[in-house]
Design an enzyme around this catalytic site. Sequence first.
Site, short mmCIF file in Angstrom:
data_model
loop_
_atom_site.label_atom_id
_atom_site.label_comp_id
_atom_site.label_asym_id
_atom_site.label_seq_id
_atom_site.Cartn_x
_atom_site.Cartn_y
_atom_site.Cartn_z
N LYS A 25 8.16 3.67 16.50
CA LYS A 25 7.06 4.83 16.29
C LYS A 25 5.82 3.45 15.96
CE LYS A 25 6.19 4.56 12.11
NZ LYS A 25 4.94 4.85 11.07
N ASP A 50 4.40 11.47 13.37
CA ASP A 50 5.29 10.32 12.46
C ASP A 50 3.85 9.51 13.94
OD1 ASP A 50 4.68 8.43 11.07
OD2 ASP A 50 6.81 8.49 10.57
N GLY A 71 7.24 10.26 7.67
CA GLY A 71 6.12 10.78 7.57
C GLY A 71 6.07 11.25 8.25
N SER A 84 -3.84 2.43 10.88
CA SER A 84 -2.35 2.07 11.46
C SER A 84 -2.00 1.10 11.44
CB SER A 84 -1.94 2.42 12.92
OG SER A 84 -0.69 2.24 13.15
N ARG A 85 -2.28 0.14 10.99
CA ARG A 85 -1.31 -1.05 10.93
C ARG A 85 -1.52 -2.06 12.30
NH1 ARG A 85 2.03 -2.86 5.48
NH2 ARG A 85 0.05 -0.96 4.85
N ALA A 134 -0.72 5.60 4.07
CA ALA A 134 -1.57 5.33 2.39
C ALA A 134 -2.32 5.46 1.84
CB ALA A 134 -1.08 4.30 1.90
N GLU A 194 5.48 -3.79 11.08
CA GLU A 194 6.36 -3.86 10.83
C GLU A 194 6.69 -3.62 12.68
OE1 GLU A 194 9.70 -4.16 9.37
OE2 GLU A 194 8.94 -3.13 6.76
N SER A 248 0.81 -1.22 -0.02
CA SER A 248 0.19 0.19 0.18
C SER A 248 0.84 1.63 -0.11
CB SER A 248 -1.02 -0.07 1.84
OG SER A 248 -0.12 -0.12 2.56
#
Length: 335
Positions: free
Chosen positions: A198, A251, A143, A261-262, A147, A288, A15
């Site tokens: 973050k 960010d 950031g 936010s995944r 996305a 991540e 993405s």
Amino acid sequence: MEPDKLKIAVVGGGSWATAIIKILTDNTVPKEIFWWMRNEETLHSIRRFRHNPRYLSSVEINIKPKNLSTNLKETIKKADVILLNVPAAFLKDALADITAEDLKDKKIISAIKGIVPDENQIVGDFIHQHYQLPLSSFLVLSGPCHAEEVALEKLSYITLASQDKKLAIKLAACFNTRYIKTNISDDIYGTEYAAVLKNIYAIASGICHGVGYGDNFQAVLISNAIREIKRFVDAVHPISRDINESAYLGDLLVTGYSQFSRNRTFGNMIGKGYTVNSAQLEMNMVAEGYYAANCLQEVNKKYNVYMPISQAVYAVLYQKSNPVAEMKQLAEHLS
């Protein structure tokens, strides 16, 4: 083609890579864009329908079909600037056939917000050490910039960090659009580590929400998290920096709070009782921060920075500590 036209290759098919393709093609600076991804079926679909069927499918892809490829070596050969945008955990695999000679005289931008496992290195150090790329040729793209909001053309800001100010200005100009504003920085270590950290704190935010903490506690958590980031980046690379700038605090805020936010989503699932594997399977995207939480424990053995939030996330994800008990214990260390 104009002889001075910049050639930029984007490496990755997720993405954020798709969003960056949109930004680069919406930008008016003369350039040629190349795009590499591993999945041939996805590339075939993009060539035919001009949309990524797997990520941000509403975004129209305005790239010449011949510039889409699954051959990374050939893609890199054609470009002056290589923008890396695969998950950090898969970077070594993606670059397995690439040599230092392939990257000679290239400029590398990392849009990866993670640590390379095993080596436990941020991308800049990994590329510098394994491919002999001068750090002056390496840039960090950070950031706050989700996305999904880029796809919606919501006003967003990105920071491009480089030790070479002229290079940062030149390449930042390639990302400016009516919905993207750019900043530059000389802090390649601080911006890259902040982008890694973050994600860990966004997982913490999600876990806390999942176990029932409210907005008041979230504010305290994020307030402590930015101080934790400052302690760590000051230990790793002690230069003058304003931790309240958007590449650091901004960010962190968007990743800790946003519905997009995944990492926060992943943490929320863990807090609600999902196992790591079940959460990863249901999300079908890489958080991540999961990998970073483990890598950072190893990195911090060298610096011994006080990082109770990072330690709590590591305990939940890797030591199978109970999320409720761990967050209750963490709460005693926050102020």
